[in-house]
Design an enzyme around this catalytic site. Structure first.
Site, PDB file in Angstrom:
ATOM      1  N   ASP A 155       6.254  -1.878  -4.996  1.00  7.30           N
ATOM      2  CA  ASP A 155       6.329  -2.663  -3.215  1.00  7.30           C
ATOM      3  C   ASP A 155       7.259  -1.145  -2.443  1.00  7.30           C
ATOM      4  O   ASP A 155       8.376  -0.941  -3.512  1.00  7.30           O
ATOM      5  CB  ASP A 155       6.938  -3.409  -3.679  1.00  7.30           C
ATOM      6  CG  ASP A 155       6.998  -4.576  -2.214  1.00  7.30           C
ATOM      7  OD1 ASP A 155       6.412  -3.903  -1.173  1.00  7.30           O
ATOM      8  OD2 ASP A 155       7.235  -5.991  -1.891  1.00  7.30           O
ATOM      9  N   ASN A 180      -4.982  -6.609   0.340  1.00 13.05           N
ATOM     10  CA  ASN A 180      -4.250  -4.760   1.455  1.00 13.05           C
ATOM     11  C   ASN A 180      -5.630  -4.491   2.192  1.00 13.05           C
ATOM     12  O   ASN A 180      -5.684  -4.028   3.140  1.00 13.05           O
ATOM     13  CB  ASN A 180      -4.163  -4.017   0.847  1.00 13.05           C
ATOM     14  CG  ASN A 180      -3.081  -3.925  -0.774  1.00 13.05           C
ATOM     15  OD1 ASN A 180      -2.399  -4.154  -1.584  1.00 13.05           O
ATOM     16  ND2 ASN A 180      -1.535  -4.930   0.239  1.00 13.05           N
TER      17      ASN A 180
HETATM   18  C1  FPP Z   1       2.933  -1.730  -1.092  1.00 13.71           C
HETATM   19  O1  FPP Z   1       4.428  -1.150  -0.284  1.00 13.71           O
HETATM   20  C2  FPP Z   1       2.416  -0.895  -1.497  1.00 13.71           C
HETATM   21  C3  FPP Z   1       1.304  -0.562  -1.385  1.00 13.71           C
HETATM   22  C4  FPP Z   1       0.193  -1.575  -0.358  1.00 13.71           C
HETATM   23  C5  FPP Z   1       0.477   0.268  -2.318  1.00 13.71           C
HETATM   24  C6  FPP Z   1       0.558   0.564  -3.121  1.00 13.71           C
HETATM   25  C7  FPP Z   1       0.524   2.624  -3.130  1.00 13.71           C
HETATM   26  C8  FPP Z   1       0.505   3.515  -3.816  1.00 13.71           C
HETATM   27  C9  FPP Z   1       1.622   2.995  -4.807  1.00 13.71           C
HETATM   28  C10 FPP Z   1      -0.127   4.996  -3.479  1.00 13.71           C
HETATM   29  C11 FPP Z   1      -0.923   4.742  -3.898  1.00 13.71           C
HETATM   30  C12 FPP Z   1      -1.018   5.136  -5.344  1.00 13.71           C
HETATM   31  C13 FPP Z   1      -2.274   5.122  -6.510  1.00 13.71           C
HETATM   32  C14 FPP Z   1      -2.376   5.373  -7.269  1.00 13.71           C
HETATM   33  C15 FPP Z   1      -2.485   7.242  -6.691  1.00 13.71           C
HETATM   34  P1  FPP Z   1       4.539  -1.570   1.158  1.00 13.71           P
HETATM   35  O2  FPP Z   1       3.557  -0.902   2.370  1.00 13.71           O
HETATM   36  O3  FPP Z   1       3.254  -3.282   1.204  1.00 13.71           O
HETATM   37  O4  FPP Z   1       5.881  -1.457   1.906  1.00 13.71           O
HETATM   38  P2  FPP Z   1       7.315  -2.096   2.678  1.00 13.71           P
HETATM   39  O5  FPP Z   1       7.001  -3.650   2.034  1.00 13.71           O
HETATM   40  O6  FPP Z   1       8.183  -1.855   2.230  1.00 13.71           O
HETATM   41  O7  FPP Z   1       5.942  -2.499   4.564  1.00 13.71           O
END
Ligand code: FPP
Length: 246
Positions: A24, A72
């Site tokens: 996250d 998501n």
């Molecule tokens: C949360 O950050 C993260 C995600 C929803 C997706 C996770 C994806 C990755 C780490 C990149 C791609 C994955 C792989 C396996 C190559 P957020 O966007 O919710 O962050 P925020 O809460 O700060 O807005």
């Protein structure tokens, strides 16, 4: 053991067999740098590469990453598209290294909902790596813990209605064996980055006795050292599973 004992000093017997991570904070990392959200996800994908390599070298048996939740899909289309592109790039670019390092790739979640641009390289790498025994890397994609429990309940209900199963034969072991995580050990350590302290529908059944580790570090900044800190904290925990321990 000091608060910063690196994992290199953690006895193999004190390592968790299965580490699960809620990655996250990509968006907040990007805002903190004055960059668009996509850059946060891109740097998040770099952190995935580093953490997979570190977990393999340290000797973790199974690593599950919450890469895309069932919820998501409700994000803006452009962001979903960008995350799918990053997943595809990861599956293609990391294929050789995953195979060379003896990593077995599996996925959990609603694979049918993934676009072919992700589904096809995912299936190909799952197949190609199926005999590897080094570490299992499990990508949770279009995954929800409740959805997974509902799917398992449906399978068992069908078996009961077909007369292949009696309701009284439904046990924890049978439910374990009906979930897509059946080939993985129970989750020992569940890490969430970015300071949030929630499970967000991740491995609800499998993490019943997981030790929870929350860190304020945003996912793009999570590296081998941060993983080692989490493993050292895990090694200091006393796990009781509801038992009385004097
Ligand atoms: C949360 O950050 C993260 C995600 C929803 C997706 C996770 C994806 C990755 C780490 C990149 C791609 C994955 C792989 C396996 C190559 P957020 O966007 O919710 O962050 P925020 O809460 O700060 O807005």
């Amino acid at each position: 053991m000091s608060a910063r004992t690196p994992a290199a000093q953690v006895l193999p017997s004190a390592l968790p067999a299965h580490v699960a991570i809620i990655m996250d904070g990509n968006g907040r990392w990007a805002s903190s740098q004055g960059l668009p959200r996509e850059q946060g996800h891109r740097r998040g994908a770099d952190a995935v590469r580093a953490v997979v390599r570190a977990a393999r070298e340290i000797g973790i048996r199974a690593l599950t990453l919450y890469a895309f939740s069932a919820q998501n899909w409700s994000r803006p289309g452009a962001e979903v598209g960008h995350l799918m592109d990053l997943l595809r790039t990861f599956l293609i670019d990391e294929r050789a290294e995953i195979l060379a390092r003896g990593i077995r790739l599996v996925s959990i979640g609603d694979e049918a909902r993934l676009p072919p641009l992700v589904r096809l390289p995912l299936r190909a790498l799952v197949r190609a790596s199926a005999r590897n025994r080094g570490m299992t890397l499990c990508l949770a994609l279009s995954y929800g813990g409740r959805e997974a429990i509902v799917a398992a309940a449906c399978k068992l209900a069908r078996a009961v209605s077909d007369g292949r199963l009696r309701p009284e034969d439904i046990t924890e072991t049978l439910i374990d064996g009906t979930l897509d995580t059946r080939a993985l050990p129970p989750v020992d350590l569940l890490i969430r980055t970015s300071g949030e302290q929630r499970l967000s529908n991740f491995l609800l059944w499998e993490g019943a006795y997981a030790e929870l580790y929350f860190t304020p570090v945003l996912w793009p900044d999570f590296d081998r050292c941060e993983l080692e800190n989490a493993l050292a904290a895990f090694a200091r925990r006393e796990r009781r599973y509801g038992r009385f321990v004097k």
